[in-house]
Design a protein around this motif. Structure first.
Motif, short mmCIF file in Angstrom:
data_model
loop_
_atom_site.label_atom_id
_atom_site.label_comp_id
_atom_site.label_asym_id
_atom_site.label_seq_id
_atom_site.Cartn_x
_atom_site.Cartn_y
_atom_site.Cartn_z
N LEU A 171 13.92 87.92 7.38
CA LEU A 171 13.11 87.04 6.55
C LEU A 171 14.02 85.97 5.96
CD1 LEU A 171 10.39 86.38 5.13
CD2 LEU A 171 11.25 87.70 3.19
N PHE A 172 13.68 84.70 6.23
CA PHE A 172 14.41 83.58 5.65
C PHE A 172 13.54 83.00 4.53
CE2 PHE A 172 16.21 84.11 9.83
CZ PHE A 172 17.57 83.96 9.59
N GLU A 173 14.06 83.06 3.33
CA GLU A 173 13.28 82.73 2.14
C GLU A 173 13.90 81.55 1.40
OE1 GLU A 173 11.34 85.01 -1.75
OE2 GLU A 173 12.82 86.03 -0.50
N SER A 174 13.06 80.68 0.86
CA SER A 174 13.54 79.60 0.01
C SER A 174 13.09 79.87 -1.42
CB SER A 174 13.00 78.25 0.49
OG SER A 174 11.60 78.17 0.33
N PHE A 175 13.88 79.36 -2.39
CA PHE A 175 13.54 79.59 -3.79
C PHE A 175 14.18 78.52 -4.66
CE2 PHE A 175 17.62 81.64 -3.30
CZ PHE A 175 18.28 81.41 -4.51
N ALA A 176 13.72 78.44 -5.89
CA ALA A 176 14.31 77.55 -6.89
C ALA A 176 15.16 78.36 -7.84
CB ALA A 176 13.20 76.83 -7.67
N TYR A 177 16.38 77.92 -8.05
CA TYR A 177 17.28 78.64 -8.95
C TYR A 177 16.72 78.70 -10.37
CZ TYR A 177 21.29 79.60 -5.97
OH TYR A 177 22.12 80.13 -5.00
N ARG A 178 15.99 77.69 -10.77
CA ARG A 178 15.47 77.67 -12.15
C ARG A 178 14.43 78.76 -12.38
NH1 ARG A 178 12.50 71.80 -11.58
NH2 ARG A 178 10.76 72.42 -10.25
N HIS A 179 13.91 79.34 -11.29
CA HIS A 179 12.95 80.44 -11.40
C HIS A 179 13.59 81.79 -11.06
CE1 HIS A 179 9.47 77.38 -10.69
NE2 HIS A 179 9.96 77.33 -11.92
N GLY A 180 14.88 81.80 -10.85
CA GLY A 180 15.58 83.05 -10.60
C GLY A 180 15.79 83.34 -9.13
N VAL A 181 16.83 84.11 -8.84
CA VAL A 181 17.15 84.51 -7.46
C VAL A 181 16.24 85.66 -7.05
CG1 VAL A 181 18.96 85.46 -5.97
CG2 VAL A 181 19.54 83.80 -7.76
N PRO A 182 15.68 85.64 -5.82
CA PRO A 182 14.82 86.75 -5.36
C PRO A 182 15.54 88.09 -5.47
CG PRO A 182 14.69 84.91 -3.83
CD PRO A 182 15.78 84.58 -4.80
N ALA A 183 14.87 89.06 -6.05
CA ALA A 183 15.52 90.35 -6.32
C ALA A 183 15.88 91.10 -5.05
CB ALA A 183 14.60 91.20 -7.20
N ASP A 184 15.13 90.86 -3.96
CA ASP A 184 15.36 91.64 -2.74
C ASP A 184 16.22 90.91 -1.72
OD1 ASP A 184 13.53 89.70 -2.12
OD2 ASP A 184 12.21 91.00 -0.94
N ALA A 185 16.88 89.81 -2.12
CA ALA A 185 17.70 89.04 -1.18
C ALA A 185 18.98 89.79 -0.84
CB ALA A 185 18.03 87.67 -1.75
#
Length: 289
Positions: A171-185
């Motif tokens: 799974l390749f996931e994108s996210f915004a640092y201001r909303h926190g790092v995905p816990a399951d990464a």
């Protein structure tokens, strides 16, 4: 669509925040022609037109939920009309416990589809449960996603509608640092060092999935160097994880807003590993999906 036997039609519904976008994207990966947020009253005509088309898809998935215009209580009758056309629709309904839905909205800071009514989040969820009750009652497949992560949700859909691979799922996931790092990464890469399309007024409203943004980032030497190095790292080490007891790996890319650079990188690396023959590769854009 085969006029003789009829198409495969999956209607995806359920609570906002329960994973409907993940389900729809998984079905798309399985070759379904997917339509999100189709007005319910258009479903019979939509199916009729598809069946009449010479190049109609054999498998179709349609999302109908609280965003849909019209009375959801009419959906059972509309599905009966679809059935009269020789199509046997399957209704997939996704749900989660209220406290889980509240937490997911708090984590992503997204607006609930019914928030425009001036309701609190808890009241919007309660109203949505009430509106969707007629669909839940006739669901062919009911999945509670309260305890499922993205990978597990995807595997449940694959188990119901496709063949789940036995190999390591990526799974390749994108996210915004201001909303926190995905816990399951499992792996996290910071894309904030790369040129930001946000500062181009033409590209700002787009995302890393749009061709204009891809073209811009493809032309940046720093991006090519970054991708080459990350790709080489993953090419080296991901295959070694296949012999581990784990069944999936999440590779996350973060940037400031989770919209341009991180989404671009997640999509680009996913394309690379699909081309390399990995049996199950998915993308998830936390701030976009």
């Amino acid at each position: 669509m085969n006029a003789a036997s009829g198409p495969t039609l999956v209607v995806v519904s359920g609570m906002s925040g329960s994973g409907k976008s993940i389900a729809l994207h998984t079905l798309e990966d399985l070759g379904y022609y997917c339509v999100d947020n189709l007005p319910a009253e258009l479903l019979p005509e939509f199916v009729r037109r598809l069946r009449a088309s010479e190049r109609a898809p054999e498998r179709v998935a349609v999302a109908i939920d609280a965003r849909t215009l019209g009375d959801l209580a009419e959906v059972p009758a509309l599905l009966s009309q679809v059935g009269a056309q020789g199509v046997d629709p399957r209704l997939l309904f996704l749900e989660a416990r209220n406290e889980v839905l509240l937490r997911r909205y708090a984590d992503t800071r997204r607006r609930h589809p019914l928030s425009h009514l001036g309701l609190s989040l808890a009241d919007a969820i309660a109203l949505e449960w009430q509106a969707l009750r007629p669909l839940r009652q006739i669901a062919d497949i009911l999945i509670d996603t309260s305890e499922l992560n993205v990978h597990q949700m995807r595997r449940r859909i694959l188990a119901e509608f496709g063949v789940s691979s036995a190999g390591l799922a990526l799974l390749f996931e994108s996210f915004a640092y201001r909303h926190g790092v995905p816990a399951d990464a499992d792996f996290v890469f910071d894309a904030r060092v790369l040129p930001n399309p946000h500062w181009d007024a033409r590209l700002r409203p787009l995302s890393g999935r749009d061709p204009e943004v891809r073209e811009y980032l493809d032309g940046q030497p720093e991006v090519e160097q970054y991708v080459a190095q990350v790709q080489a790292f993953l090419d080296t080490w991901l295959p070694r994880l296949s012999s581990d007891t784990r069944s999936y790996v999440t590779v996350a890319f973060g940037c400031t807003g989770g919209r341009h650079r991180s989404a671009y990188l997640a999509e680009r690396l996913a394309r690379h590993f699909r081309a390399c023959g990995w049996p199950e590769v998915a993308t998830h854009h936390r701030e976009l999906d």
